[in-house]
Motif scaffolding. Structure first.
Motif, mmCIF file in Angstrom:
data_model
loop_
_atom_site.group_PDB
_atom_site.id
_atom_site.type_symbol
_atom_site.label_atom_id
_atom_site.label_comp_id
_atom_site.label_asym_id
_atom_site.label_seq_id
_atom_site.Cartn_x
_atom_site.Cartn_y
_atom_site.Cartn_z
ATOM 1 N N LEU A 107 -7.888 17.654 1.506
ATOM 2 C CA LEU A 107 -8.311 16.269 1.727
ATOM 3 C C LEU A 107 -7.996 15.379 0.542
ATOM 4 N N VAL A 108 -8.018 15.939 -0.669
ATOM 5 C CA VAL A 108 -7.662 15.146 -1.849
ATOM 6 C C VAL A 108 -6.203 14.716 -1.759
ATOM 7 N N ALA A 109 -5.329 15.656 -1.416
ATOM 8 C CA ALA A 109 -3.905 15.335 -1.290
ATOM 9 C C ALA A 109 -3.679 14.303 -0.192
ATOM 10 N N GLU A 110 -4.421 14.428 0.885
ATOM 11 C CA GLU A 110 -4.286 13.465 1.982
ATOM 12 C C GLU A 110 -4.754 12.077 1.555
ATOM 13 N N ASN A 111 -5.861 12.020 0.816
ATOM 14 C CA ASN A 111 -6.351 10.735 0.324
ATOM 15 C C ASN A 111 -5.353 10.077 -0.609
ATOM 16 N N LEU A 112 -4.764 10.893 -1.481
ATOM 17 C CA LEU A 112 -3.768 10.357 -2.414
ATOM 18 C C LEU A 112 -2.548 9.838 -1.671
ATOM 19 N N GLU A 113 -2.141 10.549 -0.625
ATOM 20 C CA GLU A 113 -0.974 10.120 0.141
ATOM 21 C C GLU A 113 -1.247 8.788 0.838
ATOM 22 N N GLN A 114 -2.456 8.634 1.387
ATOM 23 C CA GLN A 114 -2.810 7.370 2.028
ATOM 24 C C GLN A 114 -2.833 6.235 1.009
ATOM 25 N N LEU A 115 -3.379 6.520 -0.175
ATOM 26 C CA LEU A 115 -3.429 5.505 -1.225
ATOM 27 C C LEU A 115 -2.026 5.136 -1.695
ATOM 28 N N ARG A 116 -1.155 6.139 -1.788
ATOM 29 C CA ARG A 116 0.214 5.885 -2.235
ATOM 30 C C ARG A 116 0.969 4.991 -1.248
ATOM 31 N N LYS A 117 0.683 5.172 0.039
ATOM 32 C CA LYS A 117 1.346 4.340 1.050
ATOM 33 C C LYS A 117 0.938 2.877 0.918
ATOM 34 N N ILE A 118 -0.334 2.648 0.558
ATOM 35 C CA ILE A 118 -0.835 1.277 0.468
ATOM 36 C C ILE A 118 -0.484 0.650 -0.885
ATOM 37 N N PHE A 119 -0.673 1.436 -1.963
ATOM 38 C CA PHE A 119 -0.464 0.922 -3.322
ATOM 39 C C PHE A 119 0.490 1.831 -4.101
ATOM 40 N N PRO A 120 1.777 1.842 -3.768
ATOM 41 C CA PRO A 120 2.715 2.717 -4.499
ATOM 42 C C PRO A 120 2.805 2.379 -5.982
ATOM 43 N N SER A 121 2.584 1.115 -6.339
ATOM 44 C CA SER A 121 2.695 0.716 -7.737
ATOM 45 C C SER A 121 1.499 1.167 -8.573
ATOM 46 N N ALA A 122 0.477 1.731 -7.917
ATOM 47 C CA ALA A 122 -0.695 2.214 -8.651
ATOM 48 C C ALA A 122 -0.525 3.668 -9.094
ATOM 49 N N PHE A 123 0.690 4.228 -8.920
ATOM 50 C CA PHE A 123 0.951 5.620 -9.301
ATOM 51 C C PHE A 123 1.981 5.676 -10.428
ATOM 52 N N THR A 124 1.690 6.518 -11.392
ATOM 53 C CA THR A 124 2.601 6.752 -12.507
ATOM 54 C C THR A 124 2.767 8.251 -12.690
ATOM 55 N N GLU A 125 4.007 8.722 -12.524
ATOM 56 C CA GLU A 125 4.313 10.146 -12.643
ATOM 57 C C GLU A 125 3.398 10.997 -11.761
ATOM 58 N N GLY A 126 3.171 10.512 -10.545
ATOM 59 C CA GLY A 126 2.381 11.262 -9.569
ATOM 60 C C GLY A 126 0.887 11.128 -9.724
ATOM 61 N N LYS A 127 0.406 10.440 -10.758
ATOM 62 C CA LYS A 127 -1.020 10.278 -10.993
ATOM 63 C C LYS A 127 -1.438 8.830 -10.731
ATOM 64 N N VAL A 128 -2.726 8.642 -10.415
ATOM 65 C CA VAL A 128 -3.232 7.296 -10.158
ATOM 66 C C VAL A 128 -3.434 6.564 -11.476
ATOM 67 N N ASP A 129 -2.842 5.377 -11.573
ATOM 68 C CA ASP A 129 -3.038 4.499 -12.720
ATOM 69 C C ASP A 129 -4.191 3.552 -12.354
ATOM 70 N N PHE A 130 -5.392 3.863 -12.834
ATOM 71 C CA PHE A 130 -6.565 3.102 -12.411
ATOM 72 C C PHE A 130 -6.537 1.664 -12.932
ATOM 73 N N ASP A 131 -5.895 1.437 -14.067
ATOM 74 C CA ASP A 131 -5.780 0.061 -14.548
ATOM 75 C C ASP A 131 -4.945 -0.766 -13.583
ATOM 76 N N ALA A 132 -3.844 -0.176 -13.114
ATOM 77 C CA ALA A 132 -2.996 -0.884 -12.147
ATOM 78 C C ALA A 132 -3.729 -1.083 -10.829
ATOM 79 N N LEU A 133 -4.484 -0.077 -10.417
ATOM 80 C CA LEU A 133 -5.224 -0.172 -9.164
ATOM 81 C C LEU A 133 -6.294 -1.262 -9.247
ATOM 82 N N ARG A 134 -6.951 -1.379 -10.402
ATOM 83 C CA ARG A 134 -7.958 -2.422 -10.577
ATOM 84 C C ARG A 134 -7.328 -3.807 -10.426
#
Length: 626
Positions: free
Chosen positions: A16-43
């Motif tokens: 479910l974690v991988a699925e959540n990340l995939e859904q988030l990546r589809k909506i906010f691809p620019s919030a990911f850096t090297e496969g990890k969530v960039d929370f500053d960008a997401l904010r």
């Protein structure tokens, strides 16, 4: 051909974690850096929607963070088929699973996500007593087996939750939170969940469900009158009710079904003028909302002039519409033709049912004593003690089914605190009476009872389902009855254990990588779960070159799982062509996966030949080995 390795999707429940990340990546691809969530960008992307304050509205307790993590941790367990415990194994679409519902809910994520129309649960109420659910999640499947006495220990270890404990509420919420989180994933967009609860935790449960389902999806809190006489021994008040909290997956898409009309409602319709359209009831023609064409005078059939509607109101219809309705005999002027007009609302035109209300009296849906009698009729206990203090009556769950399911659809009903199996009983009765196609999935932990005739609660559940099946068939003839029985267990394929020091011994032990005592059918159903197929799907078996091959899911999955060294260069061609012809016969609409047991091949040549034939076919197969 891909060999299934530890960590592959086939080796565990949905991540479910991988699925959540995939859904988030589809909506906010620019919030990911090297496969990890960039929370500053997401904010920055979310702007003012981020809550940064230390103080937030909501229910918090010690252990909540871990409860979230528990729900997201994949399971490596499986469901083992038990045909000998089942009724109508080959034809039924109902399922009964013996096991810890947390692990089972994880295993159902692939096969039943967004497919369940109704979830009903009656969890253990937080009464200050112990409740039996695993309290250690480091190795949850092993913990479960020990807990229920399946690994040589005594079993029966309880999760202590006495009222004197500082974690009295927290322990109960730790148990409920991950299960509700996983349950929500299984609901259809127009699905709904009903949860039985009492006054001790209804406020906390409401807060938790607001968080998981969203407060906007709260539908109602139903009050069920559970007793038929007051308890005179009560210290303060006699507790006569329980609640059913109702949440929709999406409240905008869920509409409750109507209840049957009562004789009292129909008795209000009369036919004093012998209208050929049948009984009717007079309705007010005035309305309070302003209507520009709603102020005019009316002359009654007797000649009396009514200058207009009552002060502060308007006629509901325009003058022209009123004349047309009068010509059609839909206006009632009283017996002498001089009354203010009323519209005739015919019984034949009203809704074929009544809107559900939030108070369910025992006279309509039964009470606790009814429930105990029903259970004793279904299950013959050696003693008068039925183990259950407060079972739910069938009529109560029949009401839930009426409100939340459609007889014409193949609605799936899930109850993962199945108890004595009342919901399964109710589903079979409802289908027999209205010709419905509902099907159930029940889950019950094998809590030890201390009785020889029914050593665990799950045994009582299955006994009731067997009895209900027999009763419904004898009374109704053909009906959707029976159930497929499964039990929770460790995975069938032995995976490499990186913590074991003796690698040579482990390699020797895994020459045959199937867990000892497991059958081809055991492996097949684990593969069905891994591929997201319904475990109630029909399974066919054919023999090619004396080798058994399984097909299920309408031809989406084939499995060839014979003993070691049984597939060789002499029978490869016949096996491969048999699978191809069978697939062409079934005509599945999407990709077809074939699973082959690796140790079944006599050598690499046989393996390569079989794989090549399948993968080079005009409609290529996805071939995997286990």
């Amino acid at each position: 051909m891909h060999t299934v390795e530890p960590g592959d999707p086939e080796t565990h429940s949905k991540d479910l974690v991988a699925e959540n990340l995939e859904q988030l990546r589809k909506i906010f691809p620019s919030a990911f850096t090297e496969g990890k969530v960039d929370f500053d960008a997401l904010r920055e992307l979310l702007g003012d929607a981020i809550e940064d304050g230390d103080e937030k509205f909501g229910l918090s307790w010690f252990g909540k963070r871990n409860a979230r993590r528990v729900a997201l941790r994949p399971s490596t367990a499986t469901l083992l088929p038990r045909p000998e415990e089942s009724v109508d194994w080959d034809t039924t679409r109902n399922v009964m699973i013996e096991g810890d519902n947390l692990e089972v809910l994880k295993l159902l994520q692939k096969s039943y996500a967004n497919k369940v129309k109704l979830i009903y649960i009656d969890p253990p109420y937080n009464t200050g007593k112990d409740f039996i659910y695993p309290d250690s999640f480091q190795d949850s499947i092993r913990n479960y087996l020990e807990l229920t006495g399946q690994t040589g220990v005594d079993g029966g270890r309880l999760s202590s939750n006495s009222e004197t404990s500082g974690r009295y509420h927290s322990a109960w919420l730790d148990m409920m939170y991950p299960r509700l989180t996983l349950a929500r994933n299984l609901l259809k967009d127009d699905g709904v969940i009903f949860v039985s609860i009492d006054d001790h935790e209804v406020h906390n449960l409401r807060s938790v469900m607001d968080e998981i389902f969203g407060p906007e999806n709260f539908v109602n809190a139903i009050i069920w009158q559970k007793v038929y006489s007051p308890k005179n021994s009560a210290r303060h008040f006699s507790e006569d009710h329980d609640y059913l909290l109702v949440y929709a997956r999406n409240a905008d898409k869920w509409t409750p079904g109507l209840l049957p009309r009562t004789a009292e409602q129909d008795s209000a319709y009369k036919n004093p003028d012998n209208d050929p359209r049948g009984p009717w009831k007079a309705g007010d023609l005035s309305a309070r909302n302003y209507y520009s064409k709603g102020t005019y005078s009316i002359t009654t059939p007797s000649g009396r002039v009514i200058t207009g509607p009552p002060p502060g109101t308007y006629w509901r219809y325009s003058e022209q519409t009123m004349r047309e309705m009068d010509s059609d005999g839909r206006i009632w002027w009283g017996r002498d033709g001089s009354n203010s007009p009323a519209v005739k609302r015919f019984l034949s035109e009203v809704k074929q049912g009544r809107v559900p209300q939030t108070f369910w009296p025992y006279s309509e849906v039964g009470h606790n004593q009814d429930a105990k009698k029903e259970l004793l009729q279904r299950v013959k206990f050696a003693t008068s003690d039925s183990v259950f203090d407060t079972p739910k009556p069938v009529r109560l769950l029949r009401r839930v089914l009426t409100v939340a399911t459609n007889p014409a659809e193949s609605d799936i009903v899930l109850d993962f605190f199945a108890g004595s199996g009342t919901m399964g009983d109710a589903v079979m009765q409802a289908n027999a009476e209205d010709g419905g196609n509902r099907r159930f999935v029940l889950v019950q932990i094998p809590e030890l009872t201390g009785y020889q005739d029914f050593p665990s609660v799950a045994e009582i559940t299955k006994a009731r389902l067997r009895s209900a099946s027999e009763t419904v068939i004898s009374a109704q003839g053909e009906a959707e009855v029976g159930f497929r029985s499964f039990s929770l267990g460790e995975g069938n394929i032995v995976r490499w254990d990186t913590t074991q020091q003796d690698f040579e011994q482990q390699a020797f032990e895994q020459i045959e990588n199937v867990r000892q005592g497991r059958s081809d059918q055991d492996i097949l159903f684990e593969l069905m779960l891994s591929q997201g197929l319904d475990i109630a799907s029909a399974v066919e078996t054919r023999v090619f070159a004396r080798i058994h091959v399984f097909a299920t899911g309408g031809g989406l999955l084939f499995a060839c799982l014979p003993p070691s060294d049984s597939i060789n260069k002499g029978n490869v061609e016949e096996i491969a062509q048999g699978i191809i012809a069978w697939r062409d016969e079934l005509e599945p609409e999407t990709d077809v996966t074939v699973f082959l047991k690796d140790v079944a091949f006599a050598d690499d040549v046989a393996k390569a030949n079989l794989v090549a034939i399948l993968e080079q076919h005009e409609s290529p197969f996805v071939v995997k080995s286990v």
